[in-house]
Design a protein around this motif. Structure first.
Motif, PDB file in Angstrom:
ATOM      1  N   HIS A  46       0.820  -1.221   0.000  1.00  0.00           N
ATOM      2  CA  HIS A  46       0.000   0.000   0.000  1.00  0.00           C
ATOM      3  C   HIS A  46       0.849   1.264   0.000  1.00  0.00           C
ATOM      4  O   HIS A  46       0.391   2.328  -0.408  1.00  0.00           O
ATOM      5  CB  HIS A  46      -0.968   0.021   1.193  1.00  0.00           C
TER       6      HIS A  46
ATOM      7  N   HIS B 205       0.982   6.295   0.113  1.00  0.00           N
ATOM      8  CA  HIS B 205       1.964   7.274   0.602  1.00  0.00           C
ATOM      9  C   HIS B 205       2.820   7.853  -0.519  1.00  0.00           C
ATOM     10  O   HIS B 205       3.967   8.249  -0.292  1.00  0.00           O
ATOM     11  CB  HIS B 205       2.848   6.617   1.669  1.00  0.00           C
TER      12      HIS B 205
ATOM     13  N   ASP C 181      -3.143   7.297   5.456  1.00  0.00           N
ATOM     14  CA  ASP C 181      -3.813   6.053   5.862  1.00  0.00           C
ATOM     15  C   ASP C 181      -5.259   6.299   6.285  1.00  0.00           C
ATOM     16  O   ASP C 181      -6.154   5.569   5.890  1.00  0.00           O
ATOM     17  CB  ASP C 181      -3.046   5.390   7.021  1.00  0.00           C
TER      18      ASP C 181
HETATM   19 FE   LIG Z   1       0.307   3.376   5.640  1.00  0.00          FE
END
Ligand SMILES: [Fe+2]
Ligand code: FES
Length: 452
Positions: free
Chosen positions: A216, A221, A373
């Motif tokens: 991810h 990010h 997140d």
């Molecule tokens: Fe993360």
């Protein structure tokens, strides 16, 4: 006598077959019945993190914490003993402590004035001669967690009288877990107070993420990577050889990014690494720390760690630090994230300030990584709660890296315990988390072979 298996909630019937295929019922991120069972079968039975010893160094120091949703006071009593007391008066249940942290020799209930020592013993009841003459004070101490352990400065409690010891609960995972906390001779020190914030997502979203959701980072990010405050090798796309996943290690999981042949040492600078020694670690553990860019994992159920180095500016050098997480359940659709920043005790005050600043700028409510997140996770909880998901029994896909999906094989000559995948292009750690979750929810053992 064989232990009795618990009834399987209707919404996860058949989940074992799903797990074997790397699928997960969306309902587990939303269902109220499941959530209520989690509080009873997981949080009331597993070892749960309640705080760090450096938060309560002196006699009488206390902090208020939760196990599941139940309120507790973690306190160092007059004898120096660590106690985890239910924050509920034995008279008629009022909360005896109403602040988050402090120092007290005891507590006086704000309702009718029952008075307790900081060890939990009842020592006074107003108007006792007139109305409670026959009350035996010894029978009315505050309720306390039956098991409390201080493990390398980490304080865990377990509400289950029959619980296995913390060491047994850790099992082989100890090999990896200890690396985070025993690198420096003096251990790790908590910097400042924990930060906490609410997120509209199920608690398992954070817990599974820290088991090794390595694919991810390059997406969620991306802006942070573009800004250049962390090395691509540490948070970019999964990569064979650099990324390692240790899946099922006594039911817990860890993800590592390493640079074989180099010594990034979690991006700690020399002024800090000179204080790092094997100590209680063996040379293999120490060498793994030395070649690691980062290590992150989750001790089931809701305690996670991330040992990482990054910066708050591309013009400044990377700084290593340790962040600890508790994914505090607050209903099926909400969690409170608790976050502590730590640094090796021997590091200079100046370095600790820098580590705290870098930690806050990345993994805190306003942190660069955190913002990413928590923008994504609520979407999962929302999808899981749709009528469409319920009517169509939607399953999420956790098959990445499973069996034939992966071209990589587990490492044959790995120095530590557990099966180690030579790539982090997979979701095996997340599958481990959910397998452990299922076992705890049903009190059964599930055999799933995750690799060839
Ligand atoms: Fe993360
Ligand atoms: S509820 Fe605490 S003294 Fe009555």
């Amino acid at each position: 006598m064989a232990e009795e298996a618990f009834a399987v909630p209707a919404s996860i019937e058949g989940m074992v077959d799903d797990l074997r295929q790397g699928l997960l019922p969306a309902a587990i991120f939303h269902d109220r019945e499941i959530y209520e069972l989690e509080l009873r079968r997981i949080f009331a039975k597993c070892w749960v993190y309640v705080g760090h010893e450096t938060e309560i160094p002196n006699r009488g120091d206390f902090v208020t914490r939760n196990i599941g949703e139940d309120p507790f006071v973690l306190i160092r009593d007059e004898e120096g003993e660590l106690r985890v007391l239910l924050n509920a008066c034995r008279h008629r249940g009022a909360q005896i402590c109403r602040v988050q942290a402090g120092n007290a020799k005891g507590f006086v209930c704000p309702f009718h004035g029952w008075a307790y020592r900081n060890s939990g013993e009842l020592i006074g009841v107003p108007a006792r001669n007139q109305g409670y003459a026959a009350l035996n004070l010894e029978d009315w101490s505050l309720f306390a967690a039956p098991h409390v352990v201080n493990y390398m400065g980490l304080i865990f409690a377990n509400l289950d009288r029959e619980a296995v010891s913390f060491e047994e609960y850790l099992g082989d995972y100890k090999w990896y877990f200890d690396i985070q906390f025993a690198l420096s001779e003096g251990g790790m020190e908590v910097l400042g107070e924990p930060h906490r914030w609410l997120v509209a997502a199920n608690w398992k979203q954070g817990a599974e993420n820290f088991c090794g959701d390595s694919s991810h980072t390059q997406m969620t990010h991306r802006s942070v990577l573009d800004a250049g405050i962390i090395e691509t090798a540490a948070a970019g796309a999964p990569k064979e050889g650099t990324g390692l996943h240790i899946h099922d290690c006594s039911g817990h999981a860890i993800s590592i990014r390493q640079l074989p042949g180099e010594a990034p040492f979690i991006s700690y600078p020399e002024e800090v690494t000179r204080h790092l020694h094997p100590g209680v670690l063996n040379q293999d553990q120490f060498d793994l720390a030395k070649r690691s860019l980062l290590q992150n994992g989750t001790l089931f159920p809701n305690f996670s760690f991330l040992h990482i180095g990054l910066s708050d500016s591309p013009q400044k050098p990377q700084a290593g630090f340790l962040t600890l997480r508790v994914w505090q359940p607050k209903g099926p659709g909400q969690m409170e994230i608790w976050n502590w920043v730590l640094a090796p005790k021997e590091a200079s005050l100046e370095y600790k300030q820098r580590a705290y600043q870098v930690g806050m700028s990345s993994f805190s409510p306003s942190g660069s990584f955190e913002q990413d997140d928590v923008a994504v996770w609520p979407g999962v909880t929302r999808s899981a709660g749709t009528v469409f998901a319920e009517l169509n029994k939607v399953r999420f896909n956790y098959q990445m890296g499973m069996g034939d999906m992966s071209s990589s094989k587990p490492l044959a000559d790995w120095v530590g315990p557990g099966v180690v995948n030579s790539t982090n292009a997979g979701e095996g750690g997340l599958r481990t988390f959910h397998k452990t979750w299922y076992e705890r929810m049903t009190n059964t053992k599930v055999e799933i072979c995750d690799h060839d």
